[in-house]
Design a protein around this motif. Structure first.
Motif, PDB file in Angstrom:
ATOM      1  N   VAL A 122       0.877  -1.217  -0.160  1.00 13.45           N
ATOM      2  CA  VAL A 122       0.010  -0.066  -0.004  1.00 13.45           C
ATOM      3  C   VAL A 122       0.869   1.239  -0.099  1.00 13.45           C
ATOM      4  CG1 VAL A 122      -2.001  -1.062   1.141  1.00 13.45           C
ATOM      5  CG2 VAL A 122      -0.077   0.103   2.302  1.00 13.45           C
ATOM      6  N   ASP A 123       2.119   1.120   0.327  1.00 12.95           N
ATOM      7  CA  ASP A 123       3.063   2.049   0.384  1.00 12.95           C
ATOM      8  C   ASP A 123       3.568   2.635  -1.141  1.00 12.95           C
ATOM      9  OD1 ASP A 123       4.573   4.381   1.083  1.00 12.95           O
ATOM     10  OD2 ASP A 123       5.715   3.153   2.579  1.00 12.95           O
ATOM     11  N   ALA A 124       2.633   3.378  -1.827  1.00 14.43           N
ATOM     12  CA  ALA A 124       2.917   3.464  -3.245  1.00 14.43           C
ATOM     13  C   ALA A 124       4.208   4.485  -3.541  1.00 14.43           C
ATOM     14  CB  ALA A 124       1.719   4.159  -3.892  1.00 14.43           C
ATOM     15  N   ASP A 125       4.218   5.534  -2.751  1.00 13.72           N
ATOM     16  CA  ASP A 125       5.433   6.545  -2.806  1.00 13.72           C
ATOM     17  C   ASP A 125       6.710   5.964  -2.628  1.00 13.72           C
ATOM     18  OD1 ASP A 125       3.660   8.742  -3.218  1.00 13.72           O
ATOM     19  OD2 ASP A 125       3.557   9.328  -0.903  1.00 13.72           O
ATOM     20  N   THR A 126       6.810   4.958  -1.478  1.00 15.20           N
ATOM     21  CA  THR A 126       7.908   4.213  -1.196  1.00 15.20           C
ATOM     22  C   THR A 126       8.404   3.359  -2.401  1.00 15.20           C
ATOM     23  OG1 THR A 126       7.884   4.572   1.334  1.00 15.20           O
ATOM     24  CG2 THR A 126       9.134   2.809   0.339  1.00 15.20           C
ATOM     25  N   ARG A 127       7.392   2.459  -2.877  1.00 15.90           N
ATOM     26  CA  ARG A 127       7.607   1.578  -3.966  1.00 15.90           C
ATOM     27  C   ARG A 127       8.060   2.443  -5.092  1.00 15.90           C
ATOM     28  NH1 ARG A 127       1.979  -0.695  -4.793  1.00 15.90           N
ATOM     29  NH2 ARG A 127       3.170  -1.403  -6.421  1.00 15.90           N
ATOM     30  N   ARG A 128       7.567   3.631  -5.536  1.00  9.50           N
ATOM     31  CA  ARG A 128       7.972   4.592  -6.568  1.00  9.50           C
ATOM     32  C   ARG A 128       9.584   4.813  -6.427  1.00  9.50           C
ATOM     33  NH1 ARG A 128       2.659   6.618  -7.018  1.00  9.50           N
ATOM     34  NH2 ARG A 128       3.327   7.972  -5.588  1.00  9.50           N
ATOM     35  N   PHE A 129      10.099   5.020  -5.085  1.00  8.36           N
ATOM     36  CA  PHE A 129      11.047   5.761  -5.130  1.00  8.36           C
ATOM     37  C   PHE A 129      12.209   4.488  -5.229  1.00  8.36           C
ATOM     38  CE2 PHE A 129      14.724   5.491  -1.657  1.00  8.36           C
ATOM     39  CZ  PHE A 129      15.324   6.847  -2.009  1.00  8.36           C
ATOM     40  N   TYR A 130      11.897   3.354  -4.570  1.00  7.79           N
ATOM     41  CA  TYR A 130      12.675   2.394  -4.878  1.00  7.79           C
ATOM     42  C   TYR A 130      12.624   1.942  -6.515  1.00  7.79           C
ATOM     43  CZ  TYR A 130      13.576   2.013  -0.022  1.00  7.79           C
ATOM     44  OH  TYR A 130      13.968   2.408   1.483  1.00  7.79           O
ATOM     45  N   GLU A 131      11.601   1.823  -7.106  1.00  5.75           N
ATOM     46  CA  GLU A 131      11.782   1.375  -8.469  1.00  5.75           C
ATOM     47  C   GLU A 131      12.349   2.522  -9.312  1.00  5.75           C
ATOM     48  OE1 GLU A 131       7.303   1.154  -9.180  1.00  5.75           O
ATOM     49  OE2 GLU A 131       7.286  -0.787  -8.046  1.00  5.75           O
ATOM     50  N   ARG A 132      12.187   3.807  -8.835  1.00  4.19           N
ATOM     51  CA  ARG A 132      13.157   4.831  -9.712  1.00  4.19           C
ATOM     52  C   ARG A 132      14.539   4.403  -9.399  1.00  4.19           C
ATOM     53  NH1 ARG A 132      11.008   8.860  -7.069  1.00  4.19           N
ATOM     54  NH2 ARG A 132      12.649   9.324  -5.714  1.00  4.19           N
ATOM     55  N   HIS A 133      14.987   3.732  -8.618  1.00  2.00           N
ATOM     56  CA  HIS A 133      16.507   3.392  -8.118  1.00  2.00           C
ATOM     57  C   HIS A 133      16.655   1.894  -8.549  1.00  2.00           C
ATOM     58  CE1 HIS A 133      17.256   7.406  -6.295  1.00  2.00           C
ATOM     59  NE2 HIS A 133      16.193   7.110  -5.775  1.00  2.00           N
ATOM     60  N   GLY A 134      15.931   1.405  -9.585  1.00  2.00           N
ATOM     61  CA  GLY A 134      16.033   0.089  -9.994  1.00  2.00           C
ATOM     62  C   GLY A 134      15.824  -1.109  -9.327  1.00  2.00           C
ATOM     63  N   PHE A 135      14.977  -0.885  -8.156  1.00  2.00           N
ATOM     64  CA  PHE A 135      14.475  -2.078  -7.579  1.00  2.00           C
ATOM     65  C   PHE A 135      13.361  -2.613  -8.231  1.00  2.00           C
ATOM     66  CE2 PHE A 135      17.199  -0.247  -4.543  1.00  2.00           C
ATOM     67  CZ  PHE A 135      17.942  -1.102  -3.630  1.00  2.00           C
ATOM     68  N   VAL A 136      13.211  -3.980  -8.376  1.00  2.00           N
ATOM     69  CA  VAL A 136      12.085  -4.604  -8.923  1.00  2.00           C
ATOM     70  C   VAL A 136      11.410  -5.593  -8.100  1.00  2.00           C
ATOM     71  CG1 VAL A 136      12.835  -4.217 -11.335  1.00  2.00           C
ATOM     72  CG2 VAL A 136      13.380  -6.452 -10.073  1.00  2.00           C
ATOM     73  N   ASN A 137      10.128  -5.971  -8.218  1.00  2.00           N
ATOM     74  CA  ASN A 137       9.520  -6.947  -7.507  1.00  2.00           C
ATOM     75  C   ASN A 137       9.022  -8.136  -8.534  1.00  2.00           C
ATOM     76  OD1 ASN A 137       7.295  -5.794  -8.598  1.00  2.00           O
ATOM     77  ND2 ASN A 137       6.265  -5.612  -6.883  1.00  2.00           N
ATOM     78  N   VAL A 138       9.301  -7.755 -10.077  1.00  2.00           N
ATOM     79  CA  VAL A 138       9.064  -8.969 -10.905  1.00  2.00           C
ATOM     80  C   VAL A 138      10.555  -9.137 -11.490  1.00  2.00           C
ATOM     81  CG1 VAL A 138       7.895  -9.337 -12.900  1.00  2.00           C
ATOM     82  CG2 VAL A 138       6.875  -8.388 -11.261  1.00  2.00           C
TER      83      VAL A 138
END
Length: 157
Positions: A122-138
């Motif tokens: 549910v923490d969309a802002d935090t997920r966007r932060f990490y995705e912007r830095h190359g982290f993935v969950n797929v």
């Protein structure tokens, strides 16, 4: 730009206060600061723990805590970003990015080729932060998300 550096045992009290602030901001149960300080002092002395502290005009404004553990699937340790926090008034100013970048550089220098982090869905802002830095969950080539499960060390019964 903030001063971002590797924290030491001497920073245990400051890190404890920041962690307490982080947890109370999100209404998460947390031990008292003095208890957290003792724990930080203990773990910061371990070679498998890396902490990063961000300061602005001498005031602590953010931190990260990373643990390293042996991994069987590659030669170096895997790193786990346990915590990353920036005080609310200074978010969106690049401090989190600075803290994350130094954390990654430090663990890379310790031989870690991969960093893991758990983020609430549910923490969309935090997920966007990490995705912007190359982290993935797929992972590349997969068509499903990675999940993290948490459970007790004793069997349910």
């Amino acid at each position: 730009m903030s001063d971002v550096h590797r924290a030491s045992v001497d920073d245990a009290a400051v890190l404890a206060r920041l962690l307490w602030d982080f947890n109370t901001e999100f209404e998460t149960d947390v031990d008292e600061v003095d208890v957290l300080e003792v724990r930080f002092a203990r773990i910061l002395a371990l070679p498998a723990i890396v902490a990063v502290l961000a300061e602005d005009d001498g005031r602590a404004v953010g931190f990260a805590l990373v643990s390293l553990r042996p991994a069987i699937w590659f030669d170096g340790p895997v790193s786990q970003l346990e915590e990353l926090y920036v005080v609310p008034a200074l978010r969106d100013r690049g401090i989190g990015t600075q803290v994350l970048e130094l954390s990654r550089a430090l663990v890379r220098d310790l031989g870690s080729p991969e960093m893991h982090i758990n983020v609430d869905e549910v923490d969309a802002d935090t997920r966007r932060f990490y995705e912007r830095h190359g982290f993935v969950n797929v992972e590349e080539g997969a068509d499903y998300r990675m999940l993290c499960y948490v459970g007790p060390t004793s069997s349910a019964g």
